[in-house]
Design a protein around this motif. Structure first.
Motif, short mmCIF file in Angstrom:
data_model
loop_
_atom_site.label_atom_id
_atom_site.label_comp_id
_atom_site.label_asym_id
_atom_site.label_seq_id
_atom_site.Cartn_x
_atom_site.Cartn_y
_atom_site.Cartn_z
N ARG A 1 0.87 -1.27 -0.06
CA ARG A 1 -0.02 0.06 0.05
C ARG A 1 0.82 1.20 0.02
NH1 ARG A 1 -5.34 0.40 2.15
NH2 ARG A 1 -5.38 -1.74 1.41
N ARG B 1 -4.99 -2.44 9.68
CA ARG B 1 -4.11 -3.60 9.09
C ARG B 1 -3.61 -4.25 10.15
NH1 ARG B 1 -3.21 -5.09 3.92
NH2 ARG B 1 -1.36 -6.17 3.57
N LEU C 1 -5.80 -7.27 11.87
CA LEU C 1 -6.37 -8.18 11.29
C LEU C 1 -5.43 -9.65 11.72
CD1 LEU C 1 -6.70 -6.93 7.66
CD2 LEU C 1 -8.34 -7.07 9.51
N SER C 2 -5.83 -10.77 11.11
CA SER C 2 -5.21 -11.76 11.58
C SER C 2 -3.77 -11.89 10.78
CB SER C 2 -6.02 -13.26 10.96
OG SER C 2 -5.05 -14.42 10.96
N ASP D 1 -1.58 -14.34 10.30
CA ASP D 1 -1.50 -15.39 9.48
C ASP D 1 -2.40 -15.06 7.98
OD1 ASP D 1 -0.36 -16.71 11.63
OD2 ASP D 1 -2.49 -17.34 12.17
N ALA D 2 -3.41 -14.68 8.16
CA ALA D 2 -3.98 -14.43 6.66
C ALA D 2 -3.35 -13.32 6.16
CB ALA D 2 -5.72 -13.89 7.13
N LEU D 3 -2.77 -12.40 6.55
CA LEU D 3 -2.15 -11.28 5.91
C LEU D 3 -1.04 -11.86 5.46
CD1 LEU D 3 -2.40 -8.26 8.44
CD2 LEU D 3 -3.63 -8.60 6.17
N MET E 1 -2.21 -13.79 2.21
CA MET E 1 -2.75 -12.94 1.26
C MET E 1 -1.41 -12.18 0.40
SD MET E 1 -5.24 -9.62 1.85
CE MET E 1 -4.01 -8.51 2.08
N LEU F 1 -0.45 -12.19 -3.38
CA LEU F 1 -0.52 -10.92 -4.37
C LEU F 1 0.70 -10.21 -4.64
CD1 LEU F 1 -3.56 -9.21 -2.47
CD2 LEU F 1 -3.50 -10.71 -4.52
N VAL G 1 -10.07 -12.24 4.67
CA VAL G 1 -9.01 -11.86 5.58
C VAL G 1 -9.58 -11.03 6.63
CG1 VAL G 1 -6.95 -10.22 5.69
CG2 VAL G 1 -7.40 -12.08 3.62
N PRO G 2 -10.68 -9.69 6.34
CA PRO G 2 -10.70 -8.93 7.37
C PRO G 2 -11.84 -9.57 8.33
CG PRO G 2 -11.78 -8.45 5.29
CD PRO G 2 -10.88 -9.20 4.94
N GLY H 1 -10.39 -14.25 8.93
CA GLY H 1 -8.94 -14.65 9.18
C GLY H 1 -8.51 -15.73 8.37
N SER I 1 -9.04 -6.80 -0.82
CA SER I 1 -9.20 -8.00 -0.11
C SER I 1 -9.01 -7.67 1.24
CB SER I 1 -7.95 -9.05 -0.53
OG SER I 1 -7.73 -9.26 -1.53
N THR I 2 -9.05 -6.54 1.78
CA THR I 2 -9.18 -6.12 3.14
C THR I 2 -10.23 -5.26 3.18
OG1 THR I 2 -7.46 -4.21 2.87
CG2 THR I 2 -6.63 -6.57 3.43
#
Lengths: 562, 562
Positions: free
Chosen positions: A406, A495, A498-499, A501-503, A506, A510, B171-172, B175, B201-202
């Protein structure tokens, strides 16, 4: 010992600063255009409460290996080929220490593996981009990570005796994968037939002798009686393939002096980099500075390790490694830049000119820059870039911007020095990320029109202002001075809530769209499966294979296949 | 309800046999060269004790979708474009049902995701290889798996109102990842800029209207007032790109009749396939049979679903799906073949001739064969092929052999009908695996010499005997009748004693060396990260986001980044 990486604020203290005089585990010696890097792990010299038997390694051992490779590139331009061997009897290297892995938290383990992967990719980078060739001279068993280290070398010579074998005991004995590139390199680099790879990877004792050559697991064999001369002959043969300056450059080496970092609580100040960690907010801020004074426009090598382009990126590397190993809870890095754009652009233009003129040192500085930027790319923390009035998003710094998850521009037309971005030809081919493409190509993957629109700005290093930046897509959002502070603050807060792990998952998906290389396959495919396996009770549960290694009990598996 | 896939022997009973007359969740209607596949999930019609609100789906819903796509290909050659839409108010589809995921064991969850991925890849396969085009007509919110379904279509039309949006809330809110190809398709297929992908995605509520078009998340917008006519116009426009026969082939469709399977304990007997499961040994044996009588050499379509090449592979598909969902503990499949090689070779030569002559049905049969073989490739169980006297490893069956994790030949020169392998041109281009290469290229990836040596055998369909097979590398090991039984038995015993997680990870890395495609990236990179995340307490622990979804408590995260 406490579990590695399990604490709240600052985690395990690992220093990435060392030099051959301090090595506990490796011996680096020289013989004309050849060097020998011999593993001789100090059993009691681990970072934690485990014994590093059988030339097994932990992060401390690998930091020395990484340091040695870096020094060979900068301090020893005369070296064309390196023999990687061991000084123990019967064993070359038995891989990552299992007890260290057992004591490590999941997050630490993954970051440890990432660093070891980067170091092995660094060996291949030295070979492919700098012509520094590597011979793995396996004077004993090379198991797991030991064989993976050999796989990173250009050629592998194995002692031909009843004992010496290469092996991947991970799957049959530990219930995990050869995750330091092993499963990727045997297929993608060594071109071992996939069913033979499968057979090899499930036979704990490994493969030796002629069969190891037939299966392409090693290149050469030598009996003990001819070992020394064969090693030398093979290394010399490799050195003839080298494009390095060799003895002609003897004495020209540039010493990698210690980085001088001032620590004040959670603030780390280097010369061109500052890192400030906010453990409570779980964020970090890295500020990169352009050269403070004009850099030399010729004979850059005379400036040695103080050359801005080398020092700044060595400092950035250290800051990133510090964040990865000591601050596991930090989930987001904000990058800022400052200083004289003209000094930076001139310094990098000089560097590029010297590279084009065939200067080995400038070439190494550029390759180092590339590796450090790749290390940033691969960091499992959100990368945020802020482009504000007075900032210096130019040249190689702009590559961070192109790759950020970002980015925001504060478009304040009333500012003395409005925010701009200056892309240079450096971003258009000299600094590829792991997928082999530039960050510009990666950002606009599949969008040739967007790339074409940017090219004139790149070719002429023409500054791009806020409004243009949004239109050209080089940043995510451009905001005025009213919206900017709140939006950035909200983004960071959201940001980091958030989890993690998921970040990480992701971002891994990406950041590298499109094509893959052996490098992205190692980090994206192999490491992902290894991470998954590391979390499974079959490996790390009480009755898991990794947990029970070395104990009398046999592991108990949940047999459901996923 | 018991946790899905948690029992010892036979797990959740899922039938993959259905037809439009039985659909509970989809309406399939026809209008000339257009078809409409409308989602209208029966809330109470799930496979387990959860309510399928908001057009959310479970495996049962997805089985019907898969069935509909298969029938469109075989039964409706007149259809050139399909509108995928919903029949609920305000919501197109809200993705996989969260409560179903919460109730599922890890192994079941992963196998569910695999099937949904295969179904979406099947939509893309229908478009790219058969010219059956898909328009996602999103008449409401498309969230998570709902938007991922749309991403599998050729074009996406979104209702332009205050409510309708596309979103990835995984994701948000949960998780976890949009793991049904979502994170891969937005970058690789839609070419959405990677930082915009990240932003999208967030943001749980998603993106709607013009911004969704600007970011390339959808192709078209339509207000409610013009919805029906826009859907029709866009579908008709897509149909003009189709290469299908269309109305000219009306009435030529081939009905996919029910497969007749006899169940006797753990033995499942189809016409050309038998599956025998040994739950105690955690193994299965699949025997494939060549045509029992000569197949027609012209007008194959008249034989309809009874054509050997179609029926045999439909049966194999059913057997594999049965193993994946009902027998999670089975870790190894032994493949055997039997029957008349001449019948098989003639049947496949006829098929290929008809494909080359432009016959749509033969083309569909071949593409189906390809998809089924890919399903085998992607199965998380060890694939063992046994080549014995009297077996029929010829033509498409030999593709299984080329891709097997391990294969043995019993080289008994005294046998009446010694073991042979017959590769045909089918294996050399017509049956690619997920990486876009043939299994022959995949097996010998990077070894052009080995491929070249094989080509004459392939071009002339020349039988390869045991000794040649070992030399040419088409099998792993060739053994005489003394060693063979013990070695095979030992292999099976050893293999099934190893950690099933490590084996899955290893096979995923070794089966596809080299290049990657969107398909392999979805299964190898995205799915691996998703699997990892599924095991993490941050998602599936007591206080994980997935576990707490729909409950008043907020999740608690371990914030360490890996």
């Amino acid at each position: 010992m406490a579990e590695h990486g399990n604490s709240g604020g600052q985690d395990l203290q690992v220093s990435f600063s060392t030099n051959p005089g301090k090595y506990k585990h490796w011996r680096l010696t020289f013989d004309g255009e050849l060097a020998t890097l011999a593993m001789d792990v100090d059993e009691e010299g681990g970072l934690g409460a485990y014994v590093l038997k059988q030339n097994s390694y932990d992060l401390g051992v690998d930091v020395e290996l990484w340091d040695a490779i870096e020094r060979l590139r900068f301090e020893h331009p005369e070296v064309k080929a390196v023999v990687v061997t061991g000084l123990k009897d019967k064993v070359f290297c038995s891989g990552a220490n299992i007890f260290m892995l057992g004591l490590s938290s999941h997050a630490f383990k993954v970051n440890f593996c990432k660093f070891t992967n980067e170091t092995r990719l660094g060996i291949e980078d030295a070979s492919s981009t700098s012509g520094l060739k590597f011979l793995a001279a396996l004077n004993g068993t090379a198991a797991g990570g030991g064989y993976e280290l050999a796989l990173a070398c250009d050629e592998i010579l194995l002692l031909d005796d009843a004992n010496s074998a290469v092996s991947f005991p991970e799957v049959p004995l530990l219930g995990v994968l050869p995750g330091t590139g092993g499963l990727t390199r045997i297929t993608d680099k060594r071109k071992v037939r996939r069913d033979l790879c499968d057979a090899f990877s499930t036979v704990a004792e490994g493969i030796k002798g002629k069969r190891a050559v037939e299966w392409r697991l090693v290149d050469h064999l030598s009996p003990k009686s001819k070992w020394a001369e064969t090693v030398k002959a093979k290394a010399l043969a490799l050195s003839t393939q080298s494009t390095r300056p060799g003895l002609a450059a003897q004495g020209q080496g540039v010493t990698l002096t210690d980085l001088d970092v001032k620590v004040d609580g959670f603030a780390f100040s280097y010369r061109y980099v500052t890192l400030v960690v906010d453990p409570k907010k779980r964020t970090a801020e890295i500020t990169l500075k352009a050269p403070v004074t004009k850099e030399p426009t010729k004979n850059s090598r005379d400036k040695g390790a103080d050359l801005w382009a080398l020092r700044c990126y060595r400092e950035l590397d250290d800051a990133i490694l510090r964040l990865r190993t000591q601050f596991l809870e930090v989930g987001l890095i904000t990058f800022r830049t400052e200083g004289r754009r003209d000094f930076l652009l001139e310094a990098e233009a000089t560097l590029l000119q010297q590279v084009n003129d065939g200067d080995w040192f400038a070439h190494e500085v550029l390759q180092h820059m590339k590796r450090v930027l790749k290390r940033v790319d691969m960091t499992a923390k959100t990368l945020l870039c802020l482009v504000e009035p007075g900032s210096c998003w130019a040249g190689s710094f702009a590559d961070l911007l192109l790759f950020a998850d970002r980015s925001y521009v504060l478009d304040d037309s009333g500012a003395d020095e409005p925010a701009t971005i200056t892309l240079t030809p450096l971003s258009d081919g000299r600094l590829p990320t792991g997928n082999g493409l530039t960050r510009l190509q990666t950002r606009f993957w599949g969008d040739d029109a967007a790339q074409a629109k940017l090219r004139p700005f790149v070719a002429e290093s023409r500054p791009i202002d806020g409004a243009q930046a949004e239109k050209l897509g080089v940043v995510t959002f451009v905001r005025d001075d009213i919206d900017y502070p709140d939006e950035v603050r909200l983004f960071v807060e959201e940001r980091t809530s958030l989890s993690p792990d998921a970040l990480t998952g992701m971002e891994q998906n990406l950041r590298w769209p499109g094509p893959e290389t052996m490098e992205t396959r190692i980090f994206g495919r192999l490491s992902a499966w290894q991470n998954w396996i590391f979390t499974r009770p079959n490996a790390t549960g009480e009755k898991g294979a990794l947990s029970l290694y070395g104990k009398p009990d046999r592991p108990t598996f949940d047999m459901r296949r996923t």
